[in-house]
Design an enzyme around this catalytic site. Sequence first.
Site, PDB file in Angstrom:
ATOM      1  N   LYS A 118      36.901  38.118  43.348  1.00 56.09           N
ATOM      2  CA  LYS A 118      37.946  39.116  43.107  1.00 56.09           C
ATOM      3  C   LYS A 118      38.473  39.065  41.677  1.00 56.09           C
ATOM      4  O   LYS A 118      38.802  40.101  41.094  1.00 56.09           O
ATOM      5  CB  LYS A 118      39.091  38.926  44.104  1.00 56.09           C
ATOM      6  CG  LYS A 118      38.704  39.279  45.529  1.00 56.09           C
ATOM      7  CD  LYS A 118      39.890  39.143  46.469  1.00 56.09           C
ATOM      8  CE  LYS A 118      39.500  39.561  47.878  1.00 56.09           C
ATOM      9  NZ  LYS A 118      40.629  39.480  48.833  1.00 56.09           N
ATOM     10  N   LYS A 201      28.100  45.096  52.628  1.00 54.73           N
ATOM     11  CA  LYS A 201      29.075  45.198  53.707  1.00 54.73           C
ATOM     12  C   LYS A 201      29.774  46.557  53.671  1.00 54.73           C
ATOM     13  O   LYS A 201      30.088  47.078  52.601  1.00 54.73           O
ATOM     14  CB  LYS A 201      30.111  44.069  53.572  1.00 54.73           C
ATOM     15  CG  LYS A 201      31.108  43.991  54.719  1.00 54.73           C
ATOM     16  CD  LYS A 201      32.042  42.811  54.525  1.00 54.73           C
ATOM     17  CE  LYS A 201      33.079  42.752  55.644  1.00 54.73           C
ATOM     18  NZ  LYS A 201      34.037  41.636  55.459  1.00 54.73           N
ATOM     19  N   LYS A 204      36.035  49.740  52.734  1.00 54.91           N
ATOM     20  CA  LYS A 204      36.945  50.865  52.505  1.00 54.91           C
ATOM     21  C   LYS A 204      37.064  51.202  51.027  1.00 54.91           C
ATOM     22  O   LYS A 204      37.524  52.284  50.668  1.00 54.91           O
ATOM     23  CB  LYS A 204      38.323  50.545  53.089  1.00 54.91           C
ATOM     24  CG  LYS A 204      39.029  49.376  52.442  1.00 54.91           C
ATOM     25  CD  LYS A 204      40.289  48.963  53.194  1.00 54.91           C
ATOM     26  CE  LYS A 204      39.983  48.164  54.415  1.00 54.91           C
ATOM     27  NZ  LYS A 204      41.181  47.608  55.070  1.00 54.91           N
TER      28      LYS A 204
END
Length: 341
Positions: A118, A201, A204
């Site tokens: 991240k 994966k 969203k």
Amino acid sequence: MTEPVFTPRVFSGIQPSGNLTLGNYLGALKRFANSQNAGVESIFCMVDLHAITVWQEPGKLRRATRALAAGFIAAGIDPQKSILFNQSQVPEHTQLAWVFNCVARMGWMKRMTQFKDKAGKNAEQASLGLFGYPALMAADILVYHATHVPVGEDQKQHLELTRDIAIKFNNDYGVDFFPITEPVIEGAATRVMSLRDGTKKMSKSDPSDMSRINLTDDSDTIAKKIRKAKTDPEPLPLDATGLENRPEARNLVNIYAALSDQSVDQVMRDAGGKSFSEFKPMLADLAVDKLSPISTEMGRLMQDVCEIDRILAEGAERARAIATPILQKTYEIAGMVGARV
């Protein structure tokens, strides 16, 4: 010495960070409802404190938290059977997290791959919360003495850290106070992949809305996305071993298996040898049947956010009734004089 016996208790949480997807439903919400209905004491949390490890627009965060609560309920979580709340309403989470910040070692935290993923090349600009949030995740779990946590593969490392923290605390103070929580990873589609790329994966945050099925999608949209899902030119194999090296085919079969509560082998007995022009309509009909009632119920619930807020506040009170004595005992073990929570 006999091993301590802890009451079986499931805890899990999801970040309120935008639209819920089919991946959230199959990998989490459906499994949460199953565990609740099996009679296991279950605590489910919208982890809004984790969400703010990166900046959030306040109005959007409030809406996302309520929408996530609606998703939990629409997917089968009964607020009377389970405890459902948002993390920031239960201060014991952050209070125990500070204790765990002092138990966890820097070397452990630096090994957390999600922080590296991240933060990327801008690690020096990342928030301290993003670096330290696995200790808060450990507190989320252990403040309830949770014995089992349903997790995806991407969270296994954080649960291993939770176990390390529990073991070190128990060893440091010569107690058997915190349970060594077990991960629960099961089912055909615990990791749902993108409809556009079976090696990634379902997310969203993917720029393409066609890569995912949102729980707010209507029936026509669900069917369209499945019809247009990427596949290869070959028909489905006759058995599960033939799905190796065919990521898109494997993903669609896994989704069918999870939605229909079958094993992959069972699906292959019925669908093996079919072309995708035959299989995709089967999957579309199944997905619409299972998901459109959830979409409808989420829409109904979001018409009354005051009721959602009431449910979350009631859940927070029930959560605190469990968490407060556990935190109080933690403070006593650690030698906090006169500490009250």
